[in-house]
Design a protein around this motif. Structure first.
Motif, PDB file in Angstrom:
ATOM      1  N   GLU A 161       1.098  -1.046  -0.168  1.00 56.32           N
ATOM      2  CA  GLU A 161       0.211  -0.264   0.032  1.00 56.32           C
ATOM      3  C   GLU A 161       1.216   1.519  -0.019  1.00 56.32           C
ATOM      4  O   GLU A 161       1.847   0.911   0.577  1.00 56.32           O
ATOM      5  N   GLY A 162      -0.159   2.129  -0.598  1.00 53.41           N
ATOM      6  CA  GLY A 162       0.916   3.645  -0.583  1.00 53.41           C
ATOM      7  C   GLY A 162       1.462   4.041  -1.938  1.00 53.41           C
ATOM      8  O   GLY A 162       2.343   3.133  -2.049  1.00 53.41           O
ATOM      9  N   TYR A 399       0.133   6.802   9.492  1.00 51.10           N
ATOM     10  CA  TYR A 399       0.778   6.010   7.799  1.00 51.10           C
ATOM     11  C   TYR A 399       2.764   5.697   8.075  1.00 51.10           C
ATOM     12  O   TYR A 399       3.413   5.141   8.088  1.00 51.10           O
ATOM     13  N   LYS A 400       2.721   6.838   8.256  1.00 51.96           N
ATOM     14  CA  LYS A 400       3.934   7.936   8.148  1.00 51.96           C
ATOM     15  C   LYS A 400       4.317   8.876   8.874  1.00 51.96           C
ATOM     16  O   LYS A 400       3.366   9.201   8.859  1.00 51.96           O
ATOM     17  N   VAL A 406      -3.457   9.227  12.140  1.00 51.52           N
ATOM     18  CA  VAL A 406      -5.638   8.884  11.593  1.00 51.52           C
ATOM     19  C   VAL A 406      -5.943   7.950  13.310  1.00 51.52           C
ATOM     20  O   VAL A 406      -7.406   8.650  12.630  1.00 51.52           O
ATOM     21  N   PRO A 425     -17.138   9.985   8.347  1.00 49.81           N
ATOM     22  CA  PRO A 425     -16.281  10.843   7.308  1.00 49.81           C
ATOM     23  C   PRO A 425     -15.608   9.888   5.935  1.00 49.81           C
ATOM     24  O   PRO A 425     -14.343   8.990   7.185  1.00 49.81           O
ATOM     25  N   SER A 426     -15.847  10.184   5.368  1.00 51.48           N
ATOM     26  CA  SER A 426     -14.441   9.060   4.440  1.00 51.48           C
ATOM     27  C   SER A 426     -12.980   9.555   4.862  1.00 51.48           C
ATOM     28  O   SER A 426     -12.929  10.034   5.150  1.00 51.48           O
ATOM     29  N   GLY A 427     -12.157   8.938   4.644  1.00 47.88           N
ATOM     30  CA  GLY A 427     -11.121   8.804   5.380  1.00 47.88           C
ATOM     31  C   GLY A 427     -11.208   9.159   6.760  1.00 47.88           C
ATOM     32  O   GLY A 427      -9.911   9.168   7.807  1.00 47.88           O
ATOM     33  N   GLY A 428     -12.193   9.006   7.788  1.00 47.78           N
ATOM     34  CA  GLY A 428     -11.684   9.219   9.351  1.00 47.78           C
ATOM     35  C   GLY A 428     -11.253   7.852  10.194  1.00 47.78           C
ATOM     36  O   GLY A 428     -10.871   8.581  10.859  1.00 47.78           O
ATOM     37  N   GLY A 429     -10.936   6.766   8.902  1.00 44.29           N
ATOM     38  CA  GLY A 429      -9.840   6.079   9.648  1.00 44.29           C
ATOM     39  C   GLY A 429     -10.803   5.010  10.645  1.00 44.29           C
ATOM     40  O   GLY A 429     -10.298   4.127  10.868  1.00 44.29           O
ATOM     41  N   LYS A 430     -11.615   4.747   9.523  1.00 45.02           N
ATOM     42  CA  LYS A 430     -12.961   3.003  10.499  1.00 45.02           C
ATOM     43  C   LYS A 430     -11.868   1.933   9.739  1.00 45.02           C
ATOM     44  O   LYS A 430     -11.714   0.728  10.368  1.00 45.02           O
ATOM     45  N   THR A 431     -11.210   2.031   8.369  1.00 46.57           N
ATOM     46  CA  THR A 431     -11.282   0.249   7.757  1.00 46.57           C
ATOM     47  C   THR A 431      -9.266   0.482   8.340  1.00 46.57           C
ATOM     48  O   THR A 431      -8.979  -0.556   8.965  1.00 46.57           O
ATOM     49  N   THR A 432      -8.750   1.649   8.991  1.00 40.42           N
ATOM     50  CA  THR A 432      -7.013   1.028   9.442  1.00 40.42           C
ATOM     51  C   THR A 432      -7.624   0.865  10.898  1.00 40.42           C
ATOM     52  O   THR A 432      -6.550   0.044  11.428  1.00 40.42           O
ATOM     53  N   LYS A 435      -7.710  -2.925  10.575  1.00 44.14           N
ATOM     54  CA  LYS A 435      -6.196  -2.885   9.878  1.00 44.14           C
ATOM     55  C   LYS A 435      -5.511  -3.071  11.133  1.00 44.14           C
ATOM     56  O   LYS A 435      -4.900  -4.453  10.983  1.00 44.14           O
ATOM     57  N   GLN A 472     -15.431  -3.982   2.074  1.00 41.41           N
ATOM     58  CA  GLN A 472     -16.430  -4.048   0.853  1.00 41.41           C
ATOM     59  C   GLN A 472     -15.597  -4.646  -0.426  1.00 41.41           C
ATOM     60  O   GLN A 472     -16.969  -4.431  -1.346  1.00 41.41           O
ATOM     61  N   HIS A 586     -22.621   1.997   6.917  1.00 37.02           N
ATOM     62  CA  HIS A 586     -22.554   3.214   5.627  1.00 37.02           C
ATOM     63  C   HIS A 586     -24.252   2.924   5.088  1.00 37.02           C
ATOM     64  O   HIS A 586     -24.827   4.426   4.615  1.00 37.02           O
TER      65      HIS A 586
END
Ligand code: ATP
Length: 628
Positions: A161-162, A399-400, A406, A425-432, A435, A472, A586
């Motif tokens: 990733e990244g 991440y960096k 995040v 919101p999107s980019g809020g850190g849910k998927t992170t 992980k 998803q 969602h």
């Protein structure tokens, strides 16, 4: 969180026999599936793919070549037989050619069979030499490939990733095409260095026996050639490096655009993609052309030097040696000298091949040499059965180094069997967050625990066996429906009864049975023969089959038709029963299903009250994460 991988045909062959034709009868609930704790690991040739410090790229292949010592020695033995036959042939040819006018039938009858036997021995030995050495080269590179791919799979998610990650296409190119180049070069070197050295020695001994002075004069050519070859070889190495990078970029591009062909077509982007491809292909064209020209030039230059030297030598030899040896000696000497061209050229070419393949070896090894960030603690324990109590304690993550946090000192306790929804919101850190729970990354500070065990003290395989992610972006592999549902058991055995039960619970059984071969139907690359809703139900069936204690559900954002939606929702309800569920929600319906709901924004978590949720039930902003 997307990943799209393909099972290679070879892998599929490997997997097929594990399908269990006689299903065992096991109940699904309440037990949690606990497969063997220590599945038999593959034993790599070299425990570490790190090249030795200061070793030349080719030296890194040493362990792989040593593992093939038997075919290599057999190949070289055959080359010795071939050189021996040649050494006996050359004087005979000398004798024949000098007495061509006076050859008698009896001489032919006596010498003919011996000559024929020598020629036949040389031919058979040559064939066997190549067969054994190809076996050694291909097997060595097979082992290297398997080890490198194993290491690639072990790498941290951050490697893939990244912005700085290596693309899937580039990895594929290194493990396939560049490894194939390495195999060809290994063969070329094995087939050239020892056999050519043997031939050079045999021919040189012949020449030395006939005329030591002339032999020493002719040997003066060798240092000249070595200098020229070394210089050209270095240039070839640089050109090859550029050519390899160019073709890897092309492979990476194809790997990105072909899986997105639907999107390309829907956007009328064929022309623009064609021109992007053309640009990359053109860079590759000029690099490859330079490389091929250089490869064509080197043998001509060495040949020119050699022939020039040979001409001067022949001229000199007539002057120096007039009367010092007879006609047959002269013919044998010149024949030996001419026969030296091929092996000497071969050695030079082998050197150039080596230089040409060095960048490929470096790039292949670069995939395997790394220090992982997520490491298994040596004292890590396996967890046999898990209740599913999950706790995030003061967890911070980014991440960096140079990017903002995040997750910022986040605290969350999910009790065993509870369903918690995350919105935001999107980019809020849910998927992170998901992980981190799977330990695909480690937090900067704070800790995460399951059943009061810090996950850093749990064996990675054990942790990931008890947690299941339904993403998803559904990941399906080319293979049968059964292989996709029983994915976790591919290396042991797939229990068909469990597969079918999972299919039924996931509302997938009906459509699966309508496929041409039911559960044995191949669903194509990434499940291309299935609809969106069918793919979702297959992914749910896979999770049901796995029967995890903790489920992370990253809800799909794309809408389905109402019947499919209902089937998927029913399947999800069955999947989430009696488990700890962390759902990245969602849709309002999913949020209402949860016991508690949290809003995650800019790394901070806030619990939403039920009354607030009821008041915002109709608010579509929930699905876009703009709650509060
Ligand atoms: N591999 C990565 N490297 C660097 N930054 C990343 C990486 N993955 C995510 N981010 C960044 O981390 C932040 C959180 O991303 P995350 O995927 O967790 O958000 P999300 O809440 O799941 O969003 P969405 O609802 O859109 O899926 C984003 O700013 C994203 O750009």
């Amino acid at each position: 969180m997307s990943s799209s991988l393909l099972i290679s045909p070879h892998y599929k062959l490997l997997l097929k026999p594990h399908l269990n034709p006689t299903p065992t009868i096991e109940k699904f609930r309440p037990f949690h599936f606990c497969p063997p704790l220590n599945p038999k690991p593959l034993t790599p040739i070299s425990s570490s793919l790190k090249p030795k410090p200061h070793a030349l790229p080719f030296q890194s292949l040493e362990p792989y070549l040593l593992s093939q010592s038997k075919p290599i020695l057999l190949g070289w033995l055959c080359s010795a037989i071939s050189a021996f036959s040649l050494s006996k042939l050359v004087p005979k040819i000398g004798q024949f050619s000098s007495n061509l006018a006076h050859i008698e039938l009896t001489t032919l009858r006596n010498e003919g069979p011996l000559l024929a036997a020598l020629v036949a021995a040389k031919m058979v030995a040559c064939y066997l030499q190549q067969a054994f050495l190809w076996e050694a080269a291909l097997s060595a590179v097979f082992n290297l490939r398997v080890d490198v791919f194993g290491k690639v799979l072990e790498r941290d998610l951050g490697f893939f990733e990244g912005g700085n990650g290596v693309s899937a296409g580039d990895i594929a190119y290194r493990v396939t095409a560049e490894a194939a180049d390495v195999a060809s070069t290994v063969f070329f070197l094995l087939n050239t260095i020892v056999p050519s050295t043997l031939r050079v020695s045999v021919m040189a001994m012949q020449m030395f026996a006939i005329s030591p002075v002339l032999s020493l004069i002719s040997a003066a050519v060798i240092p000249c050639m070595a200098l020229v070859i070394a210089h050209l070889g270095e240039r070839l190495r640089k050109i090859s490096k550029k050519a390899n990078l160019g073709i890897a970029a092309l492979a990476a591009y194809l790997n990105e655009v072909l899986p997105a062909i639907l999107f390309v077509k829907a956007n009328n982007a064929e022309l623009s993609e064609r021109s992007r491809f053309q640009r990359l292909a053109h860079i590759n064209l000029s690099n490859q052309l330079k490389k091929k020209k250089m490869k064509a030039l080197i043998p001509q230059i060495t040949q020119a030097i050699y022939l020039g030297a040979l001409f001067i030598f022949c001229f000199g030899s007539l002057v120096v040696s007039s009367g010092s040896f007879d006609g047959s000696g002269m013919v044998s000497f010149i024949t030996s000298l001419v026969l030296l061209i091929e092996p000497i050229q071969g050695i030079g070419q082998a050197y150039n091949e080596l230089k040409q393949v060095e960048p490929a070896i470096e790039r292949i090894y670069a995939l395997g040499s790394y220090i992982p960030k997520v490491r298994q603690n040596p004292d890590a324990i396996p967890l046999d059965c898990v209740a599913g109590d999950v706790r995030f304690a003061d967890v911070s993550f980014k991440y960096k180094d140079n990017t903002p946090l995040v997750l910022d000192r986040l605290n969350l306790h999910v009790r065993a069997g509870e369903t918690v929804a995350l919105v935001g919101p999107s980019g809020g850190g849910k998927t992170t967050l998901a992980k981190l729970l799977l330990r695909l990354y480690d937090p900067l500070s704070g800790y995460i625990s399951i059943d009061n065990h810090n996950i850093q003290h749990i064996r990675l395989d054990s942790l990931r066996r008890h947690i299941c992610l339904v993403s998803q972006d559904i990941t399906l592999f080319s293979g049968t429906v059964a292989e996709n549902i029983g994915y976790r058991d591919l290396m042991t055995h797939i229990d068909m009864e469990r597969v079918e039960l999972a299919g039924r619970l996931a509302n997938a059984d009906e459509f699966i049975r309508m496929l041409p071969e039911g559960y044995e139907t191949n669903i194509g690359a990434r499940g291309s023969i299935l609809s969106g809703g069918q793919k979702q139900r297959l992914a749910i069936a896979r999770a049901v089959y796995q029967d995890p204690s903790v489920l992370i559900l990253d809800e799909a954002t794309s809408a389905l038709d109402s019947r499919s939606e209902l089937l998927v929702r029913q399947a999800l309800q069955r999947l989430t029963e009696n488990r700890t569920v962390l759902v990245i929600a969602h849709r309002p319906e999913t949020v209402m299903m949860a016991d508690r709901v949290f809003h995650l924004n800019e790394g901070k978590l806030q619990e939403l009250t039920r009354s607030f949720l009821m008041s915002s039930r109709e608010d579509t902003s929930l699905s876009t994460g703009l709650v509060i």
